[in-house]
Design an enzyme around this catalytic site. Structure first.
Site, PDB file in Angstrom:
ATOM      1  N   HIS A 186     -14.558   7.754  12.327  1.00  0.00           N
ATOM      2  CA  HIS A 186     -15.017   9.138  12.496  1.00  0.00           C
ATOM      3  C   HIS A 186     -15.852   9.284  13.757  1.00  0.00           C
ATOM      4  O   HIS A 186     -15.373   9.779  14.783  1.00  0.00           O
ATOM      5  CB  HIS A 186     -15.805   9.555  11.261  1.00  0.00           C
ATOM      6  CG  HIS A 186     -16.219  11.000  11.236  1.00  0.00           C
ATOM      7  ND1 HIS A 186     -15.719  11.944  12.106  1.00  0.00           N
ATOM      8  CD2 HIS A 186     -17.094  11.672  10.433  1.00  0.00           C
ATOM      9  CE1 HIS A 186     -16.256  13.118  11.841  1.00  0.00           C
ATOM     10  NE2 HIS A 186     -17.101  12.981  10.835  1.00  0.00           N
ATOM     11  N   HIS A 243      -5.387  12.967  19.788  1.00  0.00           N
ATOM     12  CA  HIS A 243      -6.361  13.343  18.769  1.00  0.00           C
ATOM     13  C   HIS A 243      -5.624  13.575  17.463  1.00  0.00           C
ATOM     14  O   HIS A 243      -4.539  14.165  17.448  1.00  0.00           O
ATOM     15  CB  HIS A 243      -7.111  14.613  19.189  1.00  0.00           C
ATOM     16  CG  HIS A 243      -8.379  14.851  18.433  1.00  0.00           C
ATOM     17  ND1 HIS A 243      -8.390  15.360  17.155  1.00  0.00           N
ATOM     18  CD2 HIS A 243      -9.689  14.641  18.772  1.00  0.00           C
ATOM     19  CE1 HIS A 243      -9.646  15.470  16.746  1.00  0.00           C
ATOM     20  NE2 HIS A 243     -10.448  15.036  17.699  1.00  0.00           N
ATOM     21  N   ASP A 292     -13.702  12.540  23.484  1.00  0.00           N
ATOM     22  CA  ASP A 292     -14.404  11.266  23.317  1.00  0.00           C
ATOM     23  C   ASP A 292     -14.298  10.410  24.576  1.00  0.00           C
ATOM     24  O   ASP A 292     -15.240   9.688  24.936  1.00  0.00           O
ATOM     25  CB  ASP A 292     -13.831  10.506  22.117  1.00  0.00           C
ATOM     26  CG  ASP A 292     -13.960  11.289  20.827  1.00  0.00           C
ATOM     27  OD1 ASP A 292     -15.069  11.751  20.544  1.00  0.00           O
ATOM     28  OD2 ASP A 292     -12.955  11.451  20.118  1.00  0.00           O
TER      29      ASP A 292
END
Length: 426
Positions: free
Chosen positions: A266, A307, A365
């Site tokens: 996560h 993603h 990210d």
């Protein structure tokens, strides 16, 4: 009210079940299956990936089309025109503030940035080499022992006070986790600074000299906070809602969200990007690792590309890429070995047919990991920054849950253990 019905037949049951179908403002319709329980049936959905566990007006995601909306506003517009604290107000209240409302909101947050002085001693119970997330889980959970004057979850004012306290104190606690790990004294917050400026001075300042924040870096941190503020019903947000359904105090609920976020599946994605860059090691090794990434039989995966939610381009990534370029240009560290690897990987992912056809574009990210490294934030603090940013999303969902009639969460199971049996006689 449901304007449609779904009809379900089950082999062996001589009944047709009529189930209400509800439509939201946008997104897929949902089938209300609650009536099945009285018939001795449950639905089976491991991971709840096909289950709407609540209705919410806070955030909407359309992963197939790369859409992320907060209160109906596209994330790209918020990133360009707004700032983190304004988005905090939006998530809590459902509307953007007027200038007067924003000024009051910001001033209130600034007035809550300090933590109880006794909490400083709480840190001494942790080892100096403890992971900052371990410290953060414990410290945030302990806030209820220091701020127990506003824990009535049925009181709207109490819920608001808890939200203000969490938004204000999380940067202070995050910076304290870092300072404790490196053996430096804690830096008190400064109410004359903006939210991101204040966080950076608490991270990198010290009593020996004044710390002057770089506006480019402060702007970049604010963007990171804003772009990670909320992401609908993900694992940690659902954890906060589920914990909240028991009536637990808000600080305990947020601590549960931090614990869920700590999991590498996560919240560890941007940390995994830096781990991958270190594994690659040198630009000369990139081609080898690209080949491995394309090999379905190789366990190596490029982290920070594609993603699980966005089947197209991550709408946050474009903003983060621009911010990343600004930070690297400002600091003049384009020749850092790891950053050179990252930029080369970015180029390959945007040009190589293998990645383009599979829509494996660099995600938020990837770029946030590069920015945090460039700013000087150690890798083990990345998820702490994520938790700081996401706190507003968690407390907004928690508050929304308690603002309307609710029930304690109680997921069901498909039991596969032994049938009833007798204890053996001896």
């Amino acid at each position: 009210m449901a304007d449609k019905k779904a009809r379900l037949t089950v082999d062996g049951i001589d009944e047709v079940f009529e189930l209400p179908v509800y439509s939201g403002t946008m997104g897929p319709d949902v089938i209300d299956v609650r009536a099945l329980t009285s018939k001795g049936l449950f639905t089976y959905d491991p991971g709840f990936v096909s289950t709407a566990a609540c209705d919410s007006a806070i955030t909407y995601i359309d992963g197939g089309n790369g859409v992320l909306l907060h209160g109906g506003y596209p994330i790209e517009q918020l990133a360009e025109k707004s700032d983190y604290l304004e988005v905090c107000y939006l998530l809590l209240n459902g509307e953007l503030p007027t200038p007067e409302q924003k000024a009051t909101f910001v001033a209130t947050v600034k007035n809550h940035t300090m933590v109880h002085e006794q909490m400083l001693h709480f840190f001494n119970g942790f080892r100096r080499d403890a992971h900052p997330m371990a410290i953060m889980v414990g410290v945030v959970g302990a806030l209820s022992a220091f701020y127990h004057d506003s824990l009535d979850i049925d009181d709207a004012h109490h819920r608001e006070v808890c939200a203000y306290r969490l938004i204000a104190k999380m940067p202070t606690i995050a910076a304290m986790c870092y300072k404790y790990s490196i053996g430096q004294p804690f830096q008190y917050p400064r109410n004359d600074l903006d939210y991101a400026d204040n966080f950076l001075q608490m991270m990198f300042g010290n009593p020996c000299q004044d710390y002057v924040t770089n506006p480019v870096l402060a702007k970049a941190m604010d963007k990171i906070f804003l772009l990670h503020a909320d992401h609908e019903q993900n694992a940690s947000t659902s954890t906060v809602r589920l914990a909240g359904s028991s009536g637990a105090n808000p600080f305990a609920c947020i601590a549960s969200g931090i614990a869920a976020l700590w999991g590498p599946a996560h919240g560890g994605a941007n940390e995994a990007v830096l781990t991958m860059l270190n594994e690659i090691g040198d630009e000369s090794n990139i081609e080898e690792f690209i080949k491995r990434a394309k090999d379905p039989d190789d366990s190596f995966r490029l982290m920070g590309f594609g993603h699980r939610v966005y089947r197209n381009f991550d709408p946050r990534a474009k903003v983060m890429k621009q911010t990343c370029d600004e930070v690297l240009a400002e600091l003049g560290i384009e020749n850092d070995p790891l950053l050179k690897i990252a930029k080369r990987l970015e180029q390959i992912a945007l040009e190589d047919d293998y990645f383009v056809e599979r829509k494996l574009y660099p995600n938020v990210d990837f770029y946030s990991g590069i920015i945090l490294k460039a700013v000087g934030i150690p890798t083990n603090m990345f998820t702490v920054i994520f938790a700081l940013s996401r706190t507003i999303g968690w407390i907004s969902h928690w508050s929304e849950f308690h603002s309307s009639p609710n029930k304690i969460g109680r997921p069901r199971q498909l039991y596969t253990g032994p049938a009833k049996r007798d204890y053996p006689t001896k």
